[in-house]
Design a protein around this motif. Structure first.
Motif, PDB file in Angstrom:
ATOM      1  N   ALA A  56       0.837  -1.205   0.000  1.00  0.00           N
ATOM      2  CA  ALA A  56       0.000   0.000   0.000  1.00  0.00           C
ATOM      3  C   ALA A  56       0.869   1.251   0.000  1.00  0.00           C
ATOM      4  O   ALA A  56       0.616   2.207  -0.755  1.00  0.00           O
ATOM      5  N   GLY A  66      -6.024   6.028  -5.168  1.00  0.00           N
ATOM      6  CA  GLY A  66      -6.948   5.474  -4.204  1.00  0.00           C
ATOM      7  C   GLY A  66      -7.241   4.025  -4.512  1.00  0.00           C
ATOM      8  O   GLY A  66      -6.821   3.492  -5.546  1.00  0.00           O
ATOM      9  N   PRO A  67      -7.962   3.371  -3.620  1.00  0.00           N
ATOM     10  CA  PRO A  67      -8.208   1.945  -3.785  1.00  0.00           C
ATOM     11  C   PRO A  67      -9.058   1.603  -4.999  1.00  0.00           C
ATOM     12  O   PRO A  67      -8.961   0.504  -5.531  1.00  0.00           O
ATOM     13  N   GLY A  68      -9.868   2.541  -5.475  1.00  0.00           N
ATOM     14  CA  GLY A  68     -10.699   2.269  -6.636  1.00  0.00           C
ATOM     15  C   GLY A  68      -9.905   2.166  -7.929  1.00  0.00           C
ATOM     16  O   GLY A  68     -10.388   1.626  -8.924  1.00  0.00           O
ATOM     17  N   ARG A  93      -6.955  -7.475  -1.356  1.00  0.00           N
ATOM     18  CA  ARG A  93      -8.123  -6.839  -0.741  1.00  0.00           C
ATOM     19  C   ARG A  93      -7.685  -6.001   0.472  1.00  0.00           C
ATOM     20  O   ARG A  93      -8.150  -4.880   0.670  1.00  0.00           O
ATOM     21  N   ARG A  96      -6.086  -2.686  -0.595  1.00  0.00           N
ATOM     22  CA  ARG A  96      -7.092  -1.671  -0.930  1.00  0.00           C
ATOM     23  C   ARG A  96      -7.744  -1.108   0.326  1.00  0.00           C
ATOM     24  O   ARG A  96      -8.034   0.087   0.403  1.00  0.00           O
ATOM     25  N   GLN A  97      -7.981  -1.939   1.335  1.00  0.00           N
ATOM     26  CA  GLN A  97      -8.557  -1.442   2.585  1.00  0.00           C
ATOM     27  C   GLN A  97      -7.606  -0.478   3.276  1.00  0.00           C
ATOM     28  O   GLN A  97      -8.019   0.541   3.812  1.00  0.00           O
ATOM     29  N   MET A  99      -5.463   1.422   1.857  1.00  0.00           N
ATOM     30  CA  MET A  99      -5.356   2.657   1.086  1.00  0.00           C
ATOM     31  C   MET A  99      -6.511   3.608   1.366  1.00  0.00           C
ATOM     32  O   MET A  99      -6.432   4.795   1.040  1.00  0.00           O
ATOM     33  N   HIS A 100      -7.564   3.137   2.003  1.00  0.00           N
ATOM     34  CA  HIS A 100      -8.678   4.003   2.388  1.00  0.00           C
ATOM     35  C   HIS A 100      -8.281   4.967   3.489  1.00  0.00           C
ATOM     36  O   HIS A 100      -8.791   6.066   3.570  1.00  0.00           O
ATOM     37  N   TYR A 101      -7.402   4.539   4.393  1.00  0.00           N
ATOM     38  CA  TYR A 101      -7.051   5.313   5.563  1.00  0.00           C
ATOM     39  C   TYR A 101      -6.085   6.424   5.193  1.00  0.00           C
ATOM     40  O   TYR A 101      -5.171   6.222   4.405  1.00  0.00           O
TER      41      TYR A 101
END
Length: 103
Positions: A56, A66-68, A93, A96-97, A99-101
């Motif tokens: 990440a 971003g994760p998207g 997975r 990606r989680q 990368m939200h933070y």
């Protein structure tokens, strides 16, 4: 822990503050031994989290927005560039989680 709030009149910070220890930001930390007498699942989870964090951080530093925007193929390509084994779908997975933070 207080949260820094930027006002519209303040310029955005462009350079991270200097590290007082003098280490480079990309220099790895010294490895420490893992605690003994834990169930095997704990070690698997721990190592998966470390791998996901490394990936990440590498993706965010490389400019991933971003994760998207990050797919499994992109994450696995980053793992090859970093010289680590390609991650599983569960690890992708988790990347990606993470990368939200905010950093």
């Amino acid at each position: 822990m207080p949260v820094a709030v930027l006002h519209a009149t303040e310029p955005l910070p462009t350079v991270a503050p200097a590290d007082p220890s003098g280490r480079q930001p990309s220099a790895p930390l010294a490895r420490r031994r893992l605690p003994p007498a834990r169930p095997r699942e704990w070690y698997v989870r721990h190592n998966r989290r470390l791998k996901a964090m490394r990936l990440a951080i590498a993706l965010l530093d490389a400019g991933a927005h971003g994760p998207g925007f990050v797919h499994d193929r992109t994450i696995r390509a980053a793992a090859v560039r970093l010289g680590i084994h390609p991650p599983s779908t569960a690890t992708c997975r988790m990347v990606r989680q993470l990368m939200h933070y905010p950093r």
